[in-house]
Design an enzyme around this catalytic site. Structure first.
Site, PDB file in Angstrom:
ATOM      1  N   HIS A  66     -16.944  13.261  28.256  1.00 32.64           N
ATOM      2  CA  HIS A  66     -18.071  12.369  27.979  1.00 32.64           C
ATOM      3  C   HIS A  66     -17.711  11.312  26.937  1.00 32.64           C
ATOM      4  O   HIS A  66     -18.111  10.145  27.052  1.00 32.64           O
ATOM      5  CB  HIS A  66     -19.268  13.199  27.509  1.00 32.64           C
ATOM      6  CG  HIS A  66     -20.447  12.381  27.131  1.00 32.64           C
ATOM      7  ND1 HIS A  66     -20.839  12.203  25.814  1.00 32.64           N
ATOM      8  CD2 HIS A  66     -21.336  11.680  27.869  1.00 32.64           C
ATOM      9  CE1 HIS A  66     -21.908  11.441  25.773  1.00 32.64           C
ATOM     10  NE2 HIS A  66     -22.236  11.105  27.000  1.00 32.64           N
ATOM     11  N   GLU A 114     -15.838   8.576  28.586  1.00 40.39           N
ATOM     12  CA  GLU A 114     -16.764   7.715  29.338  1.00 40.39           C
ATOM     13  C   GLU A 114     -17.308   6.602  28.451  1.00 40.39           C
ATOM     14  O   GLU A 114     -17.361   5.435  28.844  1.00 40.39           O
ATOM     15  CB  GLU A 114     -17.901   8.554  29.914  1.00 40.39           C
ATOM     16  CG  GLU A 114     -18.955   7.748  30.651  1.00 40.39           C
ATOM     17  CD  GLU A 114     -20.349   8.323  30.522  1.00 40.39           C
ATOM     18  OE1 GLU A 114     -21.284   7.554  30.248  1.00 40.39           O
ATOM     19  OE2 GLU A 114     -20.499   9.546  30.692  1.00 40.39           O
ATOM     20  N   GLU A 122     -26.736  11.017  20.165  1.00 38.43           N
ATOM     21  CA  GLU A 122     -27.212  11.292  21.521  1.00 38.43           C
ATOM     22  C   GLU A 122     -27.423  12.790  21.715  1.00 38.43           C
ATOM     23  O   GLU A 122     -28.412  13.225  22.323  1.00 38.43           O
ATOM     24  CB  GLU A 122     -26.196  10.767  22.538  1.00 38.43           C
ATOM     25  CG  GLU A 122     -26.588  11.016  23.985  1.00 38.43           C
ATOM     26  CD  GLU A 122     -25.517  10.561  24.960  1.00 38.43           C
ATOM     27  OE1 GLU A 122     -25.588  10.978  26.134  1.00 38.43           O
ATOM     28  OE2 GLU A 122     -24.601   9.810  24.569  1.00 38.43           O
TER      29      GLU A 122
END
Length: 461
Positions: free
Chosen positions: A75, A78, A155
Site C-alpha cells: 500500500h 501505491e 489514513e
C-alpha cells in the site's frame, strides 16, 4: 475497508435470465489476449457503446506477499507511485491525466495492486506512456516518503483505528488466521508503518514491479491491434525480472472456536462470525464454493432474504444482519455472518440466532422455488456488474490476479444456475461448526465529544 457482501443491484425476475446470459456471452466473445516478449499479459475487452476507455495495470502482489515486520509495503508503494519519476515531478502524473480530461486512482488489496485511468479513447496512448514510465523510472525521494508515510498513518487512524467496525474486522482476521498473511491488515500495522523506510519501499518496487508480474486490461472503445501496437511501443522494451515468491504460509487446522473482543467508542455493539470454508480454485470442480455463494444469497442476497426478513423485520432481534462469502482470492476463504443486536438483545443471543438460521437450512434445506428466486437475482447482480467498461475491466483483473481467468467469468454464472437445493443444504451442514469458527464482538464505549478529524491531505482512495 469494504466488506464484501452480496447485494443485488436490482430486483430481477426469471424473465431476465435469457437476455442476461446473452449479454454475458457477448462480453466474453469481445475479449482478446496476448503476451509481450517480456512476459507482460495484455487483455483487451472491446465495448464500443461510448468513446471511452478504462486502462488498468494490475500487479500480482499485495498484502499477502508481505511478512511480519513489513506489513503495509504494498500500500505504501501505491502511494509513492504518484510521487514522481525521472521524467515527472511529484503529482505531475495526476495533473497530466486531469489535463487529458480523465480520472485516475489506484487501490491495494490482499492479493494485488492496481492502477487505472478512465479517459476518452484517443488519449489511451498518453496514459500508457505514463504508466510505463513509472513502472521503470520511479523516483524514491526521502522527503516525499517522509510526508507520504505520515499521510498513510493518518489514513490508518481515520479508516481503521477510529472506525469500530473496521477495527473489529481487523481483529477478526488477526485471530482467525494463525500464520497466513491474511491475518495482517492491508494498510499495515501502525508499528510497521512507523519503522518503514524509503529503502524498504524501493526494494518492494524493485522486486515486484516488472512487466512479467503485470497484466494490462484495456476495456472500451478500442481495437486489439491498436492496443498491441501501443503496448509494444511503451512496455515491450522494459526488462523482465526474476520473480522469487516466498513459500506459502498455509493455515494449520483450527481445533476449536476462537473469540476476540474489541472495546471501542461506538453507538452500538456489533458481532462478526467467520467460518473457514473452501475457496474457488477450479470453476469446473469446486461445487462447494458455488453452493456457498448461493447460500450467502439465500441468507442476505436480496431485500426479503432470510436474515433481514426474520431477524430484523419479523422478530426484531437485530437492527441489521448479513452474510457474505467471496471465494475468489489467492488465499483461504471465509464465510461471514454479522449483525447489530436490537435493544434488549445481547450479542450472545444474536450469535445464536445467526447460527440458527444456517442450522435451519442445514436441517430443512431450501425449496426449489426459493432457490430459483435467489439464483435469478444473484446471477443478475453478477451480470449487471458489467454495465460499465470500468466494471468489466475490474472483473477481468480480479479474476486474473486471483489465479482464475477471465474465461471463467461466464462459466461461473452458468454453474451458479445449476446449483441444487441439496448442494446448498450440504454446505450448510458441513462448514458451520465450532472448529471452523472465529467470533469477534465489539463492546461499545462512550463516544468522545471531540469533533471528527478531517481527512489528511493527500488521501487518495
Amino acid at each position: 475497508m469494504m466488506k464484501l457482501r452480496i447485494k443485488t443491484l436490482l430486483a430481477a425476475t426469471s424473465l431476465l435470465l435469457a437476455p442476461l446470459f446473452a449479454a454475458a456471452a457477448q462480453t466474453a466473445a469481445n475479449i482478446t489476449e496476448f503476451t509481450l516478449g517480456n512476459g507482460m499479459k495484455i487483455i483487451v475487452n472491446e465495448d464500443h457503446r461510448a468513446p471511452t476507455v478504462a486502462h488498468m495495470i494490475w500487479y500480482r502482489v499485495g498484502a499477502v506477499d508481505e511478512r511480519n515486520g513489513t506489513t503495509g509495503l504494498a500500500h505504501a508503494l501505491e502511494h509513492m507511485m504518484f510521487k514522481g519519476t525521472t521524467h515527472l515531478k511529484p503529482g505531475e502524473f495526476s495533473r497530466r491525466v486531469a489535463a487529458l480530461g480523465g480520472r485516475e486512482n489506484a487501490f491495494t488489496s490482499r492479493d494485488y495492486t492496481a492502477y487505472f485511468q478512465q479517459i476518452e479513447q484517443s488519449r489511451l496512448e498518453a496514459v500508457m506512456a505514463l504508466e510505463a514510465d513509472r513502472m521503470a523510472n520511479l523516483v524514491f525521494d526521502k522527503n516525499e516518503f517522509a510526508n507520504e508515510i505520515r499521510v498513510i498513518m493518518e489514513e490508518r487512524r481515520l479508516r481503521t483505528d477510529d472506525q469500530p467496525q473496521a477495527l473489529l474486522f481487523e481483529a477478526l482476521n488477526a485471530t482467525a488466521f494463525a500464520v497466513h498473511p491474511y491475518r495482517n491488515p492491508i494498510i499495515g500495522w501502525m508499528d510497521d508503518l512507523e519503522h518503514m523506510t524509503v529503502e524498504d519501499v524501493k526494494a518492494w518496487h524493485d522486486q515486484w514491479y516488472a512487466p512479467n508480474n503485470a497484466t494490462m486490461v484495456v476495456s472500451g472503445d478500442v481495437q486489439p491491434q491498436q492496443v498491441r501496437r501501443l503496448a509494444e511501443k511503451y512496455f515491450g522494451k522494459l526488462k523482465p525480472k526474476t520473480l522469487v515468491r516466498t513459500r506459502p504460509q498455509n493455515e494449520p487446522e483450527q481445533k476449536g472456536i476462537k473469540r476476540v473482543t474489541v472495546k471501542a467508542p461506538a453507538e452500538n455493539p456489533y458481532l462478526m462470525l467467520a467460518f473457514k470454508v473452501p475457496a474457488l480454485r477450479d470453476v469446473e470442480k469446486d461445487d462447494e464454493a458455488l453452493a456457498l455463494d448461493v447460500l450467502a444469497a439465500v441468507l442476505d442476497g436480496y431485500d426479503n432474504a432470510r436474515l433481514g426478513a426474520r431477524l430484523v423485520r419479523t422478530e426484531r432481534v437485530a437492527n441489521e444482519a448479513g452474510a457474505s462469502y467471496s471465494g475468489v482470492g489467492r488465499g483461504p476463504a471465509q464465510f461471514i455472518l454479522d449483525g447489530t443486536p436490537a435493544a434488549g438483545t445481547t450479542t450472545e443471543q444474536l450469535e445464536g440466532r445467526l447460527r440458527a438460521e444456517v442450522t435451519r437450512i442445514a436441517q430443512e434445506g431450501v425449496s426449489e422455488e426459493e432457490l430459483k428466486r435467489v439464483k435469478t437475482q444473484l446471477i443478475a447482480s453478477q451480470v449487471y456488474k458489467r454495465d460499465s467498461v470500468f466494471g468489466q475491466a475490474m472483473e477481468i483483473g480480479v479474476m486474473e490476479m486471483s489465479g482464475l481467468s477471465y474465461r471463467d467469468i461466464d462459466r461461473i454464472i452458468e454453474r451458479l444456475r445449476d446449483v441444487t437445493p441439496q448442494q446448498v443444504q450440504a454446505v450448510a451442514q458441513k462448514y458451520f461448526g465450532d472448529d471452523a469458527l472465529t467470533v469477534a464482538t465489539l463492546v461499545p464505549l462512550p463516544i468522545s465529544e471531540k469533533p471528527p478529524v478531517a481527512p489528511p491531505a493527500g488521501l487518495r482512495h
